[in-house]
Scaffold this active site. Structure first.
Site, PDB file in Angstrom:
ATOM      1  N   ARG A 270      -7.101  -7.704  -9.905  1.00 35.24           N
ATOM      2  CA  ARG A 270      -7.857  -8.929 -10.165  1.00 35.24           C
ATOM      3  C   ARG A 270      -9.287  -8.550 -10.520  1.00 35.24           C
ATOM      4  O   ARG A 270      -9.657  -7.374 -10.497  1.00 35.24           O
ATOM      5  CB  ARG A 270      -7.867  -9.820  -8.917  1.00 35.24           C
ATOM      6  CG  ARG A 270      -8.373  -9.076  -7.676  1.00 35.24           C
ATOM      7  CD  ARG A 270      -8.537  -9.972  -6.479  1.00 35.24           C
ATOM      8  NE  ARG A 270      -8.735  -9.249  -5.240  1.00 35.24           N
ATOM      9  CZ  ARG A 270      -9.863  -8.692  -4.836  1.00 35.24           C
ATOM     10  NH1 ARG A 270     -10.929  -8.742  -5.616  1.00 35.24           N
ATOM     11  NH2 ARG A 270      -9.955  -8.074  -3.684  1.00 35.24           N
TER      12      ARG A 270
ATOM     13  N   GLU B 289      -2.386   6.749   8.009  1.00 32.87           N
ATOM     14  CA  GLU B 289      -3.075   7.560   7.015  1.00 32.87           C
ATOM     15  C   GLU B 289      -4.220   8.318   7.685  1.00 32.87           C
ATOM     16  O   GLU B 289      -4.767   7.861   8.688  1.00 32.87           O
ATOM     17  CB  GLU B 289      -3.623   6.630   5.922  1.00 32.87           C
ATOM     18  CG  GLU B 289      -4.069   7.284   4.656  1.00 32.87           C
ATOM     19  CD  GLU B 289      -4.416   6.219   3.616  1.00 32.87           C
ATOM     20  OE1 GLU B 289      -3.599   6.007   2.697  1.00 32.87           O
ATOM     21  OE2 GLU B 289      -5.485   5.594   3.729  1.00 32.87           O
TER      22      GLU B 289
ATOM     23  N   LYS C  85       0.805  -1.217   0.000  1.00 33.07           N
ATOM     24  CA  LYS C  85       0.000   0.000   0.000  1.00 33.07           C
ATOM     25  C   LYS C  85       0.842   1.273   0.000  1.00 33.07           C
ATOM     26  O   LYS C  85       0.454   2.286  -0.575  1.00 33.07           O
ATOM     27  CB  LYS C  85      -0.955  -0.009   1.201  1.00 33.07           C
ATOM     28  CG  LYS C  85      -2.134  -0.965   1.030  1.00 33.07           C
ATOM     29  CD  LYS C  85      -3.083  -0.859   2.206  1.00 33.07           C
ATOM     30  CE  LYS C  85      -4.393  -1.575   1.916  1.00 33.07           C
ATOM     31  NZ  LYS C  85      -4.229  -2.971   1.522  1.00 33.07           N
TER      32      LYS C  85
END
Length: 445
Positions: free
Chosen positions: A293, A200, A116
């Site tokens: 995906r 974050e 990430k």
């Protein structure tokens, strides 16, 4: 076109991929665990191979057994579905080095988006908005505390290698951060083999909006609209709809353009999803992650755009042009997906069992992608998803009315089932208004 396809997954997604493969005349090969031997995806495949016992590590994540099955059956390609090995870059490389076709993005793109922090930094460099947060892992608690002080509380503590809503926790102050940092790090090490933690900004009122992208064989990246995914429990989705009721045409254009830039930044091929957090108070949105995906919720995009995304995946992997004109994409109507899980409708705790009754709804605008039929057993070894109930209509109001009727008509007995929750949600004024956020399930419960 690929001539033979091994589906390295189970349940509804394996069954759904097999359905498209057979429609296209592609020989469909299933792999299954001992626990799944009697499920529909196994019997509906042209050929099936048992790859191990119920434990996913010994079956659906057993790369050696899956590659051996591909070799023994003469499979030309492998489709990983979602979950399990779908975002495993090493497996993708092994598939291709074995002379097989990988139906998914390149391993380098999977690697780039799998972490990430790395993904955030790549997206920021590409001009995609990212939320305030750390540009490298918080190496210890002191670093996490310093980062949180700079960002401002509340903050989200996230596993850098996490995904699917796992490995995330909110800290409202330094005392909470002290506890949550250690918890998330330990969880990340246990689940992902990587204890790296990202700090974050946390948005108390936020919506979860994602964009479906498709990297074409000719190198172009196109955006196939957005999906609203804000109905969640424990950071995991329960309901998705397209288009999002939150976006104006101008905002939609910004979302789609940012998603295309995200895909282009990593040379993306095949199907993927750019997930974002959207602050309805400021109309700001921020990159959350890219899922490299096919998503669980891809059917709502299919119904709005009149496409079969699995067919498009197979065409990209075969080096073929898409079935549609990328310069003339026209969405029509509205679609909603409800994830029918084997869990109680109040606390959402799993409740596996033998399916004694399974009667699916039918009617105009109603689609069911299911993994079970009466007589099957929903075991505790895998995700609780039993089926996806997808409805579509000319507009959101019609889709909701069809969803209500379909939920009422869907009969499942044996395992616990969350259909009563959907009946409640579809009468909820906040949901009906379209003005809801990721805390809507908490308010309902």
């Amino acid at each position: 076109m690929i001539e033979s396809l091994l589906v390295a997954n189970r349940g509804e997604i394996a069954r759904r991929i097999i359905r498209t493969a057979k429609r296209l005349g592609v020989r469909a090969i299933a792999v299954h665990s001992e626990a799944d031997a009697d499920l529909p995806f196994v019997t509906e495949a042209d050929e099936a191979v048992c790859v191990g016992p119920a434990n996913p590590a010994q079956s659906y994540r057993n790369t050696e057994a899956i590659l051996a099955a591909a070799k023994s059956t003469g499979a030309q390609a492998i489709h990983p579905g979602y979950g399990f090995l779908s975002e495993n870059a090493d497996f993708a490389r092994t598939v291709e080095s074995s002379g097989l076709i990988w139906v998914g993005p390149g391993a380098d793109a999977i690697d780039a988006m799998g972490d990430k922090i790395n993904a955030r930094n790549l997206m920021a460099a590409a001009g995609v908005p990212v939320a305030p947060g750390t540009t490298e892992p918080a190496a210890d608690l002191a670093a996490a505390v310093a980062a949180a002080a700079e960002i401002g509380y509340p903050v989200m503590v996230k596993a850098a290698a996490g995904g699917g809503g796992m490995g995330m926790s909110v800290a409202v102050d330094e005392a909470a951060l002290t506890t949550e940092y250690d918890k998330v790090r330990a969880f990340a090490e246990r689940m992902f083999g990587d204890g790296s933690v990202l700090i974050e900004r946390y948005f108390p009122r936020v919506r979860h909006v994602e964009v479906q992208i498709l990297g074409l064989a000719d190198g172009r990246v196109v955006a196939l609209g957005e999906r609203e995914c804000s109905v969640q429990r424990r950071n995991q989705k329960l309901v998705e709809e397209s288009p999002s009721p939150a976006l104006t045409p101008e905002l939609r254009d910004r979302f789609l353009a940012a998603a295309v830039r995200a895909g282009e930044a990593v040379g993306y091929r095949n199907a993927g999803t750019v997930e974002c957090l959207f602050d309805p108070g400021t109309n700001e949105f921020f990159f959350l992650e890219m899922n490299t995906r096919l998503q669980v919720e891809h059917p709502v995009t299919e119904l709005v755009y009149g496409l079969d995304l699995v067919e498009e995946q197979l065409r990209v992997a075969s080096g073929l042009a898409p079935t549609f004109d990328p310069d003339a994409l026209t969405p029509r109507g509205h679609a909603i997906e409800l994830r029918v899980n084997a869990e109680d409708p109040k606390r959402f705790l799993p409740g596996p069992g033998v399916v004694s009754v399974w009667n699916e709804p039918v009617g105009e605008g109603v689609r069911v992608d299911s993994g079970y039929v009466a007589g099957n057993t929903v075991t505790p070894f895998y995700d609780s998803l039993m089926a996806k109930l997808i409805v579509s209509g000319a507009d959101r109001a019609e889709a909701i009315e069809r969803a209500k009727a379909a939920v009422a008509a869907f009969e499942i007995s044996g395992p616990k089932c969350n259909l009563p929750f959907f009946a409640e949600l579809l009468e909820n004024p906040e949901f009906l208004s379209g003005d809801y956020d990721t805390a809507i399930v908490t308010r309902l419960r």
